[in-house]
Structures are given as structure tokens and as C-alpha cells.
Design a protein around this motif. Structure first.
Motif, mmCIF file in Angstrom:
data_model
loop_
_atom_site.group_PDB
_atom_site.id
_atom_site.type_symbol
_atom_site.label_atom_id
_atom_site.label_comp_id
_atom_site.label_asym_id
_atom_site.label_seq_id
_atom_site.Cartn_x
_atom_site.Cartn_y
_atom_site.Cartn_z
ATOM 1 N N ILE A 134 0.838 -1.209 0.000
ATOM 2 C CA ILE A 134 0.000 0.000 0.000
ATOM 3 C C ILE A 134 0.868 1.253 0.000
ATOM 4 C CG2 ILE A 134 -1.651 1.340 1.378
ATOM 5 C CD1 ILE A 134 -2.930 -1.407 2.157
ATOM 6 N N LEU A 135 1.890 1.281 0.827
ATOM 7 C CA LEU A 135 2.784 2.446 0.851
ATOM 8 C C LEU A 135 3.481 2.645 -0.491
ATOM 9 C CD1 LEU A 135 4.308 1.998 4.399
ATOM 10 C CD2 LEU A 135 2.836 3.888 3.644
ATOM 11 N N LEU A 136 3.983 1.566 -1.071
ATOM 12 C CA LEU A 136 4.629 1.669 -2.381
ATOM 13 C C LEU A 136 3.647 2.170 -3.439
ATOM 14 C CD1 LEU A 136 6.775 -1.574 -2.373
ATOM 15 C CD2 LEU A 136 7.648 0.767 -2.597
ATOM 16 N N HIS A 137 2.438 1.642 -3.412
ATOM 17 C CA HIS A 137 1.430 2.073 -4.375
ATOM 18 C C HIS A 137 1.118 3.561 -4.207
ATOM 19 C CE1 HIS A 137 -1.978 2.280 -6.967
ATOM 20 N NE2 HIS A 137 -2.749 2.663 -5.965
ATOM 21 N N LEU A 138 1.008 4.030 -2.963
ATOM 22 C CA LEU A 138 0.684 5.441 -2.739
ATOM 23 C C LEU A 138 1.833 6.358 -3.149
ATOM 24 C CD1 LEU A 138 -1.318 5.169 0.579
ATOM 25 C CD2 LEU A 138 -2.208 5.680 -1.716
ATOM 26 N N VAL A 139 3.073 5.918 -2.981
ATOM 27 C CA VAL A 139 4.205 6.703 -3.484
ATOM 28 C C VAL A 139 4.089 6.822 -5.002
ATOM 29 C CG1 VAL A 139 6.714 6.708 -3.841
ATOM 30 C CG2 VAL A 139 5.776 6.170 -1.579
ATOM 31 N N GLU A 140 3.830 5.709 -5.664
ATOM 32 C CA GLU A 140 3.702 5.697 -7.132
ATOM 33 C C GLU A 140 2.546 6.572 -7.588
ATOM 34 O OE1 GLU A 140 1.316 4.616 -10.431
ATOM 35 O OE2 GLU A 140 0.888 3.653 -8.504
ATOM 36 N N GLU A 141 1.394 6.411 -6.977
ATOM 37 C CA GLU A 141 0.192 7.163 -7.369
ATOM 38 C C GLU A 141 0.400 8.662 -7.169
ATOM 39 O OE1 GLU A 141 -4.245 7.478 -8.000
ATOM 40 O OE2 GLU A 141 -2.971 5.719 -8.196
ATOM 41 N N THR A 142 0.934 9.040 -6.025
ATOM 42 C CA THR A 142 1.126 10.463 -5.726
ATOM 43 C C THR A 142 2.176 11.070 -6.657
ATOM 44 O OG1 THR A 142 0.548 9.969 -3.427
ATOM 45 C CG2 THR A 142 1.557 12.112 -3.865
ATOM 46 N N ALA A 143 3.258 10.353 -6.890
ATOM 47 C CA ALA A 143 4.301 10.858 -7.796
ATOM 48 C C ALA A 143 3.758 11.015 -9.216
ATOM 49 C CB ALA A 143 5.507 9.923 -7.773
ATOM 50 N N ARG A 144 2.966 10.069 -9.657
ATOM 51 C CA ARG A 144 2.386 10.158 -11.010
ATOM 52 C C ARG A 144 1.507 11.400 -11.133
ATOM 53 N NH1 ARG A 144 -2.334 7.750 -13.286
ATOM 54 N NH2 ARG A 144 -2.693 6.688 -11.318
ATOM 55 N N HIS A 145 0.679 11.641 -10.121
ATOM 56 C CA HIS A 145 -0.191 12.816 -10.175
ATOM 57 C C HIS A 145 0.575 14.114 -9.965
ATOM 58 C CE1 HIS A 145 -3.742 10.664 -11.075
ATOM 59 N NE2 HIS A 145 -3.741 9.975 -9.944
ATOM 60 N N ASN A 146 1.726 14.051 -9.304
ATOM 61 C CA ASN A 146 2.558 15.252 -9.229
ATOM 62 C C ASN A 146 3.036 15.656 -10.622
ATOM 63 O OD1 ASN A 146 2.316 15.720 -6.502
ATOM 64 N ND2 ASN A 146 4.167 14.599 -5.965
ATOM 65 N N GLY A 147 3.272 14.682 -11.483
ATOM 66 C CA GLY A 147 3.607 14.998 -12.873
ATOM 67 C C GLY A 147 2.459 15.714 -13.569
ATOM 68 N N HIS A 148 1.238 15.268 -13.282
ATOM 69 C CA HIS A 148 0.076 15.957 -13.851
ATOM 70 C C HIS A 148 -0.008 17.382 -13.303
ATOM 71 C CE1 HIS A 148 -1.676 11.681 -14.185
ATOM 72 N NE2 HIS A 148 -1.213 12.051 -15.368
ATOM 73 N N LEU A 149 0.241 17.541 -11.996
ATOM 74 C CA LEU A 149 0.217 18.879 -11.404
ATOM 75 C C LEU A 149 1.279 19.778 -12.027
ATOM 76 C CD1 LEU A 149 -0.452 18.018 -7.660
ATOM 77 C CD2 LEU A 149 -1.886 19.456 -9.130
ATOM 78 N N ASP A 150 2.445 19.217 -12.360
ATOM 79 C CA ASP A 150 3.490 19.977 -13.062
ATOM 80 C C ASP A 150 2.944 20.579 -14.350
ATOM 81 O OD1 ASP A 150 5.849 19.792 -11.556
ATOM 82 O OD2 ASP A 150 6.418 17.893 -12.475
#
Length: 162
Positions: A134-150
């Protein structure tokens, strides 16, 4: 850098870094800009919508899947992306504060459980993932959406490298 080099510290430090990055990429936006959908093919992809999505994604994985609580998220079968749609109803500061407050509670939850602890609710494919997954998945999910926020931030006001 993590305060220690054990697995838990590394995972939680990366998740906190990704959370903080989402906040940093949203800071300084007006509520109007936080509601702007600047990608023609993605009308729900707004800065506020992404912050609210991240908040509810964590809720789902920690409370519904890991703890086995009843799913009281905003989504429905008819509107599975509702958390992104309703973000427009709230000031960005409120969305960010709720996300931060929830993250603080989840830090305590993670600290109280072994990384090998299995989720009470199975995933769609029937697996009971562990807290580490779950922690690994949330790191991946949040990082991916940070790219969208960029991308959104640059299109909204030209800010880069936030």
C-alpha cells in the motif's frame, strides 16, 4: 533524506515527500485557477481535483482496504471520478488542509502496524496486499499525479520546477 535507513523510514519519507510536493505544486494558486481544467481531453483534471483525488485515494487504501472499514468515499458506480468533480465545491486551502490532516493520521496508522500486516479487504483481484505494498502504491500514485500537477501548473500560470 530519511531519518533512518530502515525500510519503514524510507517508504514513509518518500510518501511524505510526494505529499509535500503535491502541496508545493498547488501553493499560490487562486481558487479559480485550482478549478481550471486546461487539458481539453481531461475536463476533471484540475489542480484541486488532483489534490482531492490524492486525499481520497489514501482514504480508500488505508481505511477501506487496509482496515476493512465501510467505503464512504464520494464516488459512486454512476460517477466513479466524483472526488475530482466535487473538488470545485471547496476552496483549495481546505482541500490541502484536509489532505495534510489525513496524512498525519495515516502516519500514525502506519507507525502502529508491521509492514507485513495484510489488508482486511482484498483488492479487485482477490489479493490481500500488505501495508508495504500500500505504501509503495501510494508513493507511485502520488508521484504520477505530481507529474500531472506539473503540467497543469505550467499551463495555468507558467510556473515550472515547483
Amino acid at each position: 533524506m530519511p531519518p533512518a535507513w530502515d525500510e519503514r523510514s524510507q517508504l514513509t519519507t518518500f510518501l511524505d515527500y510526494a505529499r509535500d510536493t503535491a502541496r508545493a505544486k498547488s501553493e499560490g494558486l487562486s481558487d479559480e485557477d485550482a478549478r481550471r481544467a486546461v487539458l481539453p481531453g481531461s475536463p476533471l483534471m484540475t489542480p484541486g481535483g488532483l489534490v482531492n483525488h490524492l486525499r481520497w485515494v489514501e482514504y480508500y487504501w488505508f481505511q477501506v482496504v487496509f482496515l476493512g472499514e465501510e467505503d464512504e468515499g464520494p464516488w459512486t458506480d454512476e460517477d466513479p471520478d466524483r472526488e475530482m468533480r466535487i473538488a470545485a465545491d471547496f476552496p483549495l486551502a481546505q482541500l490541502l488542509d484536509e489532505y495534510a490532516g489525513q496524512a498525519a493520521r495515516y502516519r500514525e496508522l502506519v507507525a502502529a502496524h508491521d509492514l507485513d500486516t495484510r489488508a482486511k479487504t482484498p483488492t479487485r483481484d482477490g489479493r490481500h496486499v500488505d501495508l508495504r505494498w500500500i505504501l509503495l502504491h501510494l508513493v507511485e500514485e502520488t508521484a504520477r499525479h505530481n507529474g500531472h500537477l506539473d503540467i497543469l501548473r505550467e499551463l495555468i500560470d507558467g510556473s515550472t520546477g515547483v
